[in-house]
Design a protein around this motif. Structure first.
Motif, short mmCIF file in Angstrom:
data_model
loop_
_atom_site.label_atom_id
_atom_site.label_comp_id
_atom_site.label_asym_id
_atom_site.label_seq_id
_atom_site.Cartn_x
_atom_site.Cartn_y
_atom_site.Cartn_z
N TYR A 108 -5.08 5.54 7.09
CA TYR A 108 -5.49 5.61 5.69
C TYR A 108 -4.57 6.57 4.96
O TYR A 108 -4.23 7.63 5.48
N PHE A 109 -4.17 6.21 3.74
CA PHE A 109 -3.45 7.14 2.86
C PHE A 109 -4.40 7.53 1.75
O PHE A 109 -4.99 6.66 1.09
N ILE A 110 -4.55 8.83 1.53
CA ILE A 110 -5.40 9.34 0.46
C ILE A 110 -4.66 10.49 -0.23
O ILE A 110 -3.90 11.22 0.42
N ASP A 162 -10.68 19.93 2.95
CA ASP A 162 -11.83 19.04 3.12
C ASP A 162 -11.62 18.03 4.24
O ASP A 162 -12.56 17.67 4.95
N ILE A 163 -10.40 17.56 4.43
CA ILE A 163 -10.10 16.66 5.55
C ILE A 163 -10.42 17.36 6.87
O ILE A 163 -11.02 16.78 7.78
N VAL A 185 -1.84 10.91 5.44
CA VAL A 185 -2.18 9.73 6.23
C VAL A 185 -3.07 10.21 7.36
O VAL A 185 -2.74 11.17 8.06
N LEU A 186 -4.18 9.53 7.53
CA LEU A 186 -5.15 9.87 8.58
C LEU A 186 -5.21 8.72 9.57
O LEU A 186 -5.25 7.56 9.16
N LEU A 204 -14.20 8.23 4.08
CA LEU A 204 -13.08 8.33 3.15
C LEU A 204 -13.45 7.85 1.75
O LEU A 204 -12.92 8.36 0.76
N ARG A 205 -14.35 6.90 1.65
CA ARG A 205 -14.82 6.47 0.33
C ARG A 205 -15.46 7.64 -0.41
O ARG A 205 -15.22 7.86 -1.59
#
Length: 136
Positions: free
Chosen positions: A29-31, A65-66, A95-96, A110-111
């Motif tokens: 995931y990219f955030i 927070d991650i 990226v996770l 992640l949402r």
């Protein structure tokens, strides 16, 4: 009609592939916290000199927070960015990586994280095995 097949995935050296054997599927995931809706409201305006500094502070908070809020925790995280040279725009983020079997729970976490940082979207990338198993 024949559907296109995924490219053959070459195995990683064991030194780099300590979490998975190279046939396992993973989800990435990219955030980002950059340019998030209402993100400026979360920081003291006296400490913000520019949009770039606001984005740096927001991404610093995102990194914290991650590390502390996500459940399930990612297997690994990398700082990264995307860049549009025509628009002269760079967006920093992370990226996770999760094992595919945690995809549903990771996406849900992640949402919420994206929503908290004013992000309407985050990106998902999936790898898969050449011979999918029931877990892929």
């Amino acid at each position: 009609a024949d559907l296109p097949q995924p490219p053959k995935r070459l195995p990683l050296p064991p030194m780099l592939d300590h979490l998975y054997d190279s046939t396992s599927s993973v989800v990435l995931y990219f955030i980002t916290a950059s340019n998030g809706k209402d993100i400026a409201d979360q920081f003291d305006p006296a400490n913000i000199l520019s949009t770039s500094e606001l984005n740096t502070q927001a991404n610093t908070k995102l990194w914290k927070d991650i590390q502390t809020r996500l459940n399930p925790k990612p297997s690994d995280v990398w700082p990264c960015w995307n860049h549009n040279s025509l628009a002269q725009f760079r967006e920093d983020g992370f990226v996770l990586m999760y094992p595919m079997k945690r995809r549903v729970h990771a996406e849900k976490a992640l949402r919420k994280l994206a929503r908290d940082f004013g992000q309407p979207v985050f990106y998902e990338f999936i790898t898969w095995t050449e011979t999918p198993s029931e877990s892929d």
